[in-house]
Motif scaffolding. Structure first.
Motif, mmCIF file in Angstrom:
data_model
loop_
_atom_site.group_PDB
_atom_site.id
_atom_site.type_symbol
_atom_site.label_atom_id
_atom_site.label_comp_id
_atom_site.label_asym_id
_atom_site.label_seq_id
_atom_site.Cartn_x
_atom_site.Cartn_y
_atom_site.Cartn_z
ATOM 1 N N ASN A 6 8.340 0.808 4.282
ATOM 2 C CA ASN A 6 9.609 1.255 3.708
ATOM 3 C C ASN A 6 9.517 2.736 3.381
ATOM 4 O OD1 ASN A 6 10.618 -1.381 3.816
ATOM 5 N ND2 ASN A 6 9.864 -1.858 1.765
ATOM 6 N N PHE A 7 10.549 3.480 3.791
ATOM 7 C CA PHE A 7 10.589 4.917 3.501
ATOM 8 C C PHE A 7 10.855 5.141 2.020
ATOM 9 C CE2 PHE A 7 13.132 8.761 2.901
ATOM 10 C CZ PHE A 7 12.271 9.724 3.428
ATOM 11 N N ASP A 8 10.128 6.089 1.426
ATOM 12 C CA ASP A 8 10.343 6.442 0.026
ATOM 13 C C ASP A 8 10.926 7.841 -0.093
ATOM 14 O OD1 ASP A 8 10.392 6.524 -2.679
ATOM 15 O OD2 ASP A 8 8.243 6.693 -2.979
ATOM 16 N N ARG A 9 10.225 8.862 0.413
ATOM 17 C CA ARG A 9 10.744 10.234 0.343
ATOM 18 C C ARG A 9 9.975 11.120 1.320
ATOM 19 N NH1 ARG A 9 7.357 13.506 -2.568
ATOM 20 N NH2 ARG A 9 5.806 12.491 -3.880
ATOM 21 N N ILE B 171 0.286 1.590 11.873
ATOM 22 C CA ILE B 171 1.603 2.108 11.480
ATOM 23 C C ILE B 171 1.550 3.619 11.298
ATOM 24 C CG2 ILE B 171 3.339 2.068 9.654
ATOM 25 C CD1 ILE B 171 2.614 -0.882 9.203
ATOM 26 N N GLN B 172 0.516 4.101 10.613
ATOM 27 C CA GLN B 172 0.411 5.530 10.369
ATOM 28 C C GLN B 172 0.219 6.305 11.670
ATOM 29 O OE1 GLN B 172 0.804 6.979 7.263
ATOM 30 N NE2 GLN B 172 0.921 8.834 8.509
ATOM 31 N N GLU C 9 5.514 16.851 2.126
ATOM 32 C CA GLU C 9 4.854 15.662 1.570
ATOM 33 C C GLU C 9 5.736 14.452 1.849
ATOM 34 O OE1 GLU C 9 2.436 15.001 -2.396
ATOM 35 O OE2 GLU C 9 4.568 14.666 -2.775
ATOM 36 N N VAL C 10 5.110 13.393 2.386
ATOM 37 C CA VAL C 10 5.847 12.185 2.782
ATOM 38 C C VAL C 10 5.234 10.985 2.081
ATOM 39 C CG1 VAL C 10 6.626 10.752 4.710
ATOM 40 C CG2 VAL C 10 6.296 13.226 5.036
ATOM 41 N N VAL C 11 6.091 10.073 1.590
ATOM 42 C CA VAL C 11 5.640 8.852 0.920
ATOM 43 C C VAL C 11 6.351 7.663 1.558
ATOM 44 C CG1 VAL C 11 5.453 7.579 -1.248
ATOM 45 C CG2 VAL C 11 5.271 10.076 -1.248
ATOM 46 N N HIS C 12 5.570 6.644 1.933
ATOM 47 C CA HIS C 12 6.157 5.388 2.412
ATOM 48 C C HIS C 12 5.297 4.232 1.926
ATOM 49 C CE1 HIS C 12 3.320 4.705 5.886
ATOM 50 N NE2 HIS C 12 3.139 6.009 5.714
ATOM 51 N N ILE C 13 5.885 3.043 1.827
ATOM 52 C CA ILE C 13 5.235 1.853 1.270
ATOM 53 C C ILE C 13 4.985 0.860 2.384
ATOM 54 C CG2 ILE C 13 5.286 0.106 -0.535
ATOM 55 C CD1 ILE C 13 5.467 2.977 -1.570
ATOM 56 N N VAL C 14 3.716 0.656 2.723
ATOM 57 C CA VAL C 14 3.345 -0.309 3.757
ATOM 58 C C VAL C 14 3.343 -1.705 3.145
ATOM 59 C CG1 VAL C 14 1.560 -1.014 5.384
ATOM 60 C CG2 VAL C 14 1.975 1.416 4.973
ATOM 61 N N GLN C 15 4.025 -2.646 3.785
ATOM 62 C CA GLN C 15 4.210 -3.985 3.231
ATOM 63 C C GLN C 15 3.116 -4.966 3.648
ATOM 64 O OE1 GLN C 15 6.838 -4.471 1.022
ATOM 65 N NE2 GLN C 15 6.950 -2.258 1.315
ATOM 66 N N THR C 16 1.896 -4.496 3.740
ATOM 67 C CA THR C 16 0.766 -5.363 4.051
ATOM 68 C C THR C 16 -0.498 -4.737 3.479
ATOM 69 O OG1 THR C 16 -0.562 -6.355 5.820
ATOM 70 C CG2 THR C 16 0.469 -4.254 6.290
ATOM 71 N N ALA C 17 -1.455 -5.604 3.118
ATOM 72 C CA ALA C 17 -2.727 -5.118 2.591
ATOM 73 C C ALA C 17 -3.761 -4.910 3.689
ATOM 74 C CB ALA C 17 -3.273 -6.109 1.551
ATOM 75 N N ARG D 221 0.860 -1.184 0.000
ATOM 76 C CA ARG D 221 0.000 0.000 0.000
ATOM 77 C C ARG D 221 0.902 1.242 0.000
ATOM 78 N NH1 ARG D 221 -5.356 0.637 1.984
ATOM 79 N NH2 ARG D 221 -5.273 -1.534 2.713
ATOM 80 N N ARG D 222 0.827 2.055 -1.061
ATOM 81 C CA ARG D 222 1.616 3.289 -1.157
ATOM 82 C C ARG D 222 0.860 4.414 -0.450
ATOM 83 N NH1 ARG D 222 2.403 7.828 -4.637
ATOM 84 N NH2 ARG D 222 4.616 8.409 -4.827
ATOM 85 N N ILE D 223 1.480 4.962 0.583
ATOM 86 C CA ILE D 223 0.839 5.972 1.409
ATOM 87 C C ILE D 223 1.485 7.332 1.155
ATOM 88 C CG2 ILE D 223 0.220 6.645 3.755
ATOM 89 C CD1 ILE D 223 -1.026 4.008 2.729
ATOM 90 N N VAL D 224 0.659 8.325 0.904
ATOM 91 C CA VAL D 224 1.106 9.710 0.737
ATOM 92 C C VAL D 224 0.345 10.558 1.759
ATOM 93 C CG1 VAL D 224 1.312 11.668 -0.821
ATOM 94 C CG2 VAL D 224 1.513 9.338 -1.724
ATOM 95 N N PHE D 225 1.085 11.260 2.614
ATOM 96 C CA PHE D 225 0.421 12.159 3.561
ATOM 97 C C PHE D 225 1.217 13.453 3.671
ATOM 98 C CE2 PHE D 225 3.458 10.013 6.287
ATOM 99 C CZ PHE D 225 3.840 10.979 7.221
ATOM 100 N N THR D 226 0.549 14.501 4.097
ATOM 101 C CA THR D 226 1.162 15.817 4.206
ATOM 102 C C THR D 226 0.955 16.367 5.613
ATOM 103 O OG1 THR D 226 -0.838 16.936 3.441
ATOM 104 C CG2 THR D 226 0.769 16.313 1.762
#
Length: 375
Positions: free
Chosen positions: A282-285, A315-316, A299-307, A247-252
């Motif tokens: 996993n941290f992206d940017r 996690i968030q 703006e922050v992006v991280h990839i959660v390794q579970t559905a 799950r690609r997460i984008v939050f601000t």
């Protein structure tokens, strides 16, 4: 004494004896051969676990005993002298018996296939597999019947044309039902979703409970059951979250615009440190990317390794709590909405200080109006 002559006709009794012996011997020989071959295929299936050997063994065991005896009888009839009329009838008999046996084998193969689909541990639409099985079996027996009639000399052209016209008329009368039926078949074959999948389409979000012949039933998050026609469902874009691996997460978030540049630079590093210390993501940017109203936006992006949505929210939440603490540690304040009002022209309302009314003044005197003496 013609009937007595029949009983005393040694040639006739000889032919009958040969017919009985050959028929029974052939029947026993074919029965033993089928059992031995079926056993061999079953042993191969136990070693290789191949469906081909299993299906072959099951089909041989499903051979009709009556048709097997008919084959043996026709082989026996080949050993005796028959009139041309009986020879022609025997030729048709071979074809009819063979057509029936092939149809039985094909019918049983379809039944084995549909049964195996429900026993392999995978969730499938039982209505769709049953519908496909019925249609295939109907085609098998229709082709068998038409081939037998054609072999007997019956003109089947008019019959096929009548079936075609009748089929078109029925299809026009129930086109909505057929549309949903074929949509159900498409769902069963293409498998865009299966029972138990969580899907979102339009304003509907829920879990697939049942895929029927005409409709699909979905249990919504709010608890009610939503019934959707299969054709209408396939005409929309369906998001299947059950098959999502990550799950690609984008939050601000925003910080105060009065924050010094040196501390603004530290924020991205703090965010990276927090996310890299978390499990299952996993941290992206993380970037300071915009000057918005009353805040400096990151703006922050991280990839959660579970559905799992609940796990993602855990996690968030932990990221947000650690981020809040980290900003306080480096003395960086989160931004809050700020509104500035400017009064132009006119008179200000009367202001009372310590219960004493003050005189009204012009707008230009507004900053000093209402101030106590010595303020």
């Amino acid at each position: 004494m013609p009937y007595w002559d029949l009983f005393t006709d040694r040639a006739l009794w000889m032919q009958l004896s040969i017919l009985v012996v050959v028929t029974l011997g052939t029947y026993l020989l074919l029965s033993v051969a089928l059992r031995v071959l079926s056993r061999q295929l079953m042993q191969r299936n136990e070693k290789s676990h191949s469906r081909v050997f299993y299906f072959g063994s099951a089909l041989l065991l499903n051979t009709s005993k009556l048709l097997l005896f008919a084959f043996a009888l026709m082989i026996g009839l080949k050993t005796v002298e028959l009139s041309p009329r009986w020879e022609a009838a025997l030729a048709h008999g071979w074809f009819i018996a063979l057509a029936f046996q092939i149809a039985l084998w094909a019918d049983h193969a379809v039944q084995l296939w549909t049964t195996s689909l429900h026993r392999d541990g995978k969730a499938r639409n039982p209505v769709t597999t049953t519908l496909i099985g019925i249609m295939v079996r109907l085609v098998i027996w229709t082709v068998m019947l038409l081939s037998i009639l054609s072999n007997l000399g019956v003109d089947i052209t008019a019959m096929i044309a009548s079936l075609g016209v009748g089929g078109i008329a029925i299809a026009l009368a129930v086109q909505t039902l057929l549309s949903d039926m074929f949509a159900s078949m498409s769902i069963g074959i293409d498998k865009p979703f299966e029972i138990g999948d969580f899907v979102v389409f339009g304003e509907v979000a829920g879990t697939i409970e049942h895929i029927g012949l005409k409709t699909t039933r979905i249990r919504a998050l709010s608890g009610e059951q939503i019934v959707v026609a299969n054709a209408d469902l396939l005409s929309q874009i369906v998001h299947n979250y059950k098959r999502m691996n990550t799950r690609r997460i984008v939050f601000t978030f925003g910080i105060s615009p009065n924050t010094p540049v040196e501390k603004v630079r530290q924020v991205s590093g703090e965010v990276r440190r927090i996310i890299e210390g978390m499990d299952e993501t996993n941290f992206d940017r993380a970037h300071f990317f915009a000057f918005n109203e009353s805040q400096l936006t990151f703006e922050v992006v991280h990839i959660v390794q579970t559905a799992d949505y609940n796990r993602y929210m855990d996690i968030q939440q932990e990221i947000n709590l650690q981020l809040l603490q980290a900003l306080r540690d480096i003395d960086v304040k989160l931004a809050f909405p700020i509104r500035k009002l400017e009064f132009i022209g006119g008179d200000l309302p009367q202001v009372q200080v310590a219960g004493v009314p003050q005189d009204k003044g012009s707008a230009n005197d507004a900053p000093y109006r209402g101030q106590p003496d010595g303020a």
